[in-house]
Design a protein around this motif. Structure first.
Motif, PDB file in Angstrom:
ATOM      1  N   TYR A   1      -5.019  -6.286  -3.293  1.00  0.00           N
ATOM      2  CA  TYR A   1      -5.636  -6.960  -1.594  1.00  0.00           C
ATOM      3  C   TYR A   1      -5.377  -8.064  -1.143  1.00  0.00           C
ATOM      4  O   TYR A   1      -4.789  -8.460  -2.184  1.00  0.00           O
ATOM      5  CB  TYR A   1      -6.976  -6.912  -1.839  1.00  0.00           C
ATOM      6  CG  TYR A   1      -8.362  -7.872  -0.508  1.00  0.00           C
ATOM      7  CD1 TYR A   1      -7.720  -7.626   0.379  1.00  0.00           C
ATOM      8  CD2 TYR A   1      -8.198  -8.827  -0.901  1.00  0.00           C
ATOM      9  CE1 TYR A   1      -9.114  -8.380   1.320  1.00  0.00           C
ATOM     10  CE2 TYR A   1      -8.857 -10.228  -0.676  1.00  0.00           C
ATOM     11  CZ  TYR A   1      -9.353  -9.458   0.850  1.00  0.00           C
ATOM     12  OH  TYR A   1      -9.586 -10.356   1.926  1.00  0.00           O
TER      13      TYR A   1
ATOM     14  N   THR B   1       1.356  -1.128  -0.198  1.00  0.00           N
ATOM     15  CA  THR B   1      -0.347  -0.389   0.148  1.00  0.00           C
ATOM     16  C   THR B   1       0.478   1.265   0.349  1.00  0.00           C
ATOM     17  O   THR B   1       0.079   2.153  -0.798  1.00  0.00           O
ATOM     18  CB  THR B   1      -0.910   0.927   1.499  1.00  0.00           C
ATOM     19  OG1 THR B   1      -1.490  -0.951   1.490  1.00  0.00           O
ATOM     20  CG2 THR B   1      -1.534   1.023   1.339  1.00  0.00           C
TER      21      THR B   1
ATOM     22  N   ARG C   1      -3.580   1.605  -7.634  1.00  0.00           N
ATOM     23  CA  ARG C   1      -4.704   1.765  -6.935  1.00  0.00           C
ATOM     24  C   ARG C   1      -4.835   1.272  -5.267  1.00  0.00           C
ATOM     25  O   ARG C   1      -4.657   2.446  -4.391  1.00  0.00           O
ATOM     26  CB  ARG C   1      -5.909   2.261  -7.254  1.00  0.00           C
ATOM     27  CG  ARG C   1      -6.170   3.393  -8.266  1.00  0.00           C
ATOM     28  CD  ARG C   1      -6.933   3.320  -8.597  1.00  0.00           C
ATOM     29  NE  ARG C   1      -7.560   4.518 -10.385  1.00  0.00           N
ATOM     30  CZ  ARG C   1      -9.047   4.605 -10.679  1.00  0.00           C
ATOM     31  NH1 ARG C   1     -10.099   4.493  -9.700  1.00  0.00           N
ATOM     32  NH2 ARG C   1      -8.991   5.369 -12.530  1.00  0.00           N
ATOM     33  N   THR C   2      -4.651   0.148  -5.525  1.00  0.00           N
ATOM     34  CA  THR C   2      -4.879  -0.785  -4.236  1.00  0.00           C
ATOM     35  C   THR C   2      -4.620  -1.444  -4.521  1.00  0.00           C
ATOM     36  O   THR C   2      -4.451  -3.163  -5.938  1.00  0.00           O
ATOM     37  CB  THR C   2      -6.320  -0.892  -3.692  1.00  0.00           C
ATOM     38  OG1 THR C   2      -5.780  -1.369  -2.362  1.00  0.00           O
ATOM     39  CG2 THR C   2      -7.071  -2.087  -4.018  1.00  0.00           C
TER      40      THR C   2
ATOM     41  N   THR D   1     -10.586  -6.041  -7.141  1.00  0.00           N
ATOM     42  CA  THR D   1     -10.505  -6.275  -6.068  1.00  0.00           C
ATOM     43  C   THR D   1     -11.808  -5.896  -5.068  1.00  0.00           C
ATOM     44  O   THR D   1     -12.732  -6.382  -4.244  1.00  0.00           O
ATOM     45  CB  THR D   1      -9.874  -4.695  -4.979  1.00  0.00           C
ATOM     46  OG1 THR D   1      -8.108  -5.282  -5.171  1.00  0.00           O
ATOM     47  CG2 THR D   1      -9.924  -4.814  -3.893  1.00  0.00           C
TER      48      THR D   1
END
Length: 507
Positions: free
Chosen positions: A294, A221, A291-292, A318
């Motif tokens: 998980y 992250t 962006r992300t 995600t």
């Protein structure tokens, strides 16, 4: 090898929709007129959505299912095979260059379209679909549903929703594997890009601890938030360049048998300050595009001490994955009559309650089996009155039971009868036990049942034969000598209990 006179980093033909920085791809050799795998437009500019180019080959072929993907080692995984086309005809098309990625490196191929151009304008009536692109030696082969003449100028269009998802997962996998390797000493043994929106996985030599998973999630992250640059370096693997292909490159990643000298391209993907690995796939120019990422809080053991770690990259997959988990969890909470955060405790209580109910049921079933056995024995003794001391003990019963484990109950009854049968020797004994759904049962149409016959061996064998002959082989199938057991299909009809009694009486 024919080359252009353009500068080393010049890319072919106009493209649109790309915001890739000019220093994304470093190419250490002049680009040829016909690009091949390792230097395709999609590999040098992964954000380009279209490309104007030219058809150099078009051959009609018979549609074939894609071959099953073989397991791969290292940081690559086999792509899931694409489905075949419904068209009776299919065509292989090669282009001077392509913005459609051929499957490889664990990344499935792009899909899209080829649109014929007239004076630089597209003619929608000459639009053909591209269902799959494969690498054949060094060439990118497009499978399309209609022919295009050699020399036709076409605009190549990418299905960007599919490309973005694949690019999300592949770039995310490089980041995830780099953090596991650099900061926790866990090499990625293989990885698999799963169908949307399922979680992908990497295989590691051991299962990370929960603390390690949290640390890796946070580190990924942070790096995404820093927008770490991603770059690609392309080098020709020749004796003169001193560049050698990696040991995990497929054996057929080389020139074909035509004799044309086209050295393969060694392509290296670098995440600034984090990772550097050979790879042929498409990757974003910055981690910010993800962006992300998980990382699931669970792992799965595989092949001894190895473990699979599950992940999803990018907002598209995600969010879709979390939605697939949220909806059924919400429905389960409503059914359980609790709030979603209380669902785990509620489920645990329900599971414990079911286990306790099963224990009570088993105990009561054992007690009931004792009563049924005693009742059968007493009825058998009443039937012996007036027949003399040598008369055998014989009785039958048909009980209604919708449970799938009805044979287990019959076995408990038989176990209670056995000491009495043994004690009565040498008198012959026969007990025909049956249970299952009867005509009045709400589940009668789908339920089955069981038959268990115990007693003196000769009588048991004969009774088994008569049960099958009486009810038919399509209804009852079974076998055995000292203990005959059979399975009943469908329900017991009215009057079947009398048939069982008649068999016992006749014997």
């Amino acid at each position: 090898m024919a080359t252009t006179a353009a500068p080393v980093l010049s890319l072919s033909a106009p493209s649109s929709g790309s915001t890739c920085p000019p220093d994304y791809a470093h190419v250490s050799f002049p680009l040829p007129n016909k690009r091949y795998v390792g230097m395709l437009k999609c590999q040098l500019d992964p954000l380009a959505t279209t490309l104007d180019t030219e058809v150099v080959r078009c051959d009609k072929v018979k549609p074939q299912p894609a071959p099953a993907a073989a397991p791969t080692k290292g940081k690559k995984a086999a792509a899931a095979p694409a489905s075949t086309t419904d068209s009776k005809d299919e065509y292989e098309v090669e282009l001077l260059d392509s913005v459609l990625f051929p499957e490889g490196g664990g990344q499935p191929s792009d899909t899209g379209a080829l649109v014929a151009l007239v004076d630089g304008q597209s003619g929608e009536h000459l639009r053909v679909s591209v269902r799959q692109v494969v690498r054949r030696n060094l060439d990118a082969v497009h499978y399309v549903d209609a022919p295009l003449e050699v020399g036709t100028r076409v605009r190549v269009e990418v299905d960007m929703a599919r490309r973005i998802d694949h690019q999300d997962q592949h770039t995310g996998q490089h980041l995830l594997s780099a953090i596991f390797e650099r900061e926790h000493g866990l090499d990625t043994l293989s990885w698999s890009l799963q169908r949307f929106p399922e979680l992908n996985y990497v295989e590691l030599p051991r299962a990370p601890t929960p603390q390690e998973l949290v640390a890796v999630q946070q580190r990924c992250t942070d790096l995404i938030g820093e927008a770490r640059p991603v770059r690609v370096r392309c080098e020709l693997a020749t004796e003169g360049s001193g560049v050698a292909l990696g040991d995990k490159v497929p054996d057929d990643y080389k020139c074909d048998e035509s004799g044309e000298q086209r050295p393969p391209v060694q392509r290296t993907v670098t995440i600034e300050g984090i990772d550097e690995n050979p790879c042929c796939g498409t990757h974003y120019p910055s981690l910010a595009y993800l962006r992300t990422l998980y990382l699931a809080p669970f792992t799965t053991p595989i092949r001894g001490t190895n473990a699979r770690v599950y992940f999803a990259s990018g907002a598209q997959r995600t969010l879709a994955y979390l939605a697939t988990q949220q909806a059924p969890a919400r429905e389960a909470a409503l059914a359980a009559g609790c709030a979603l955060p209380d669902l785990p405790a509620k489920v645990d209580a329900l599971v414990q309650g079911v286990a306790e109910a099963k224990r009570r049921e088993k105990k009561l079933a054992g007690e009931l089996a004792g009563f049924v056995a005693r009742d059968l024995w007493e009825r058998a003794q009443q039937g012996r009155e007036g027949e003399g001391a040598g008369a055998g003990a014989r009785a039958s019963t048909l009980r209604e039971d919708d449970a799938t484990n009805s044979l287990e109950f019959l076995a408990s009854v038989a176990a209670e009868l056995k000491p009495r049968i043994d004690a009565a020797a040498p008198s012959s004994s026969l007990f025909v036990l049956a249970c299952g759904a009867t005509a009045g049962s709400p589940t009668a149409a789908a339920a089955g049942g069981a038959v268990l016959i115990v007693g003196t061996e000769a009588l048991v064998v004969e009774a088994g034969k008569r049960v099958v002959d009486t009810f038919g082989r399509e209804r009852v199938k079974g076998g055995g000598k000292g203990r005959w057991q059979g399975k009943v299909t469908g329900r017991w009809e009215n009057g079947d209990a009398l048939l069982l009694r008649r068999i016992v009486d006749e014997l």
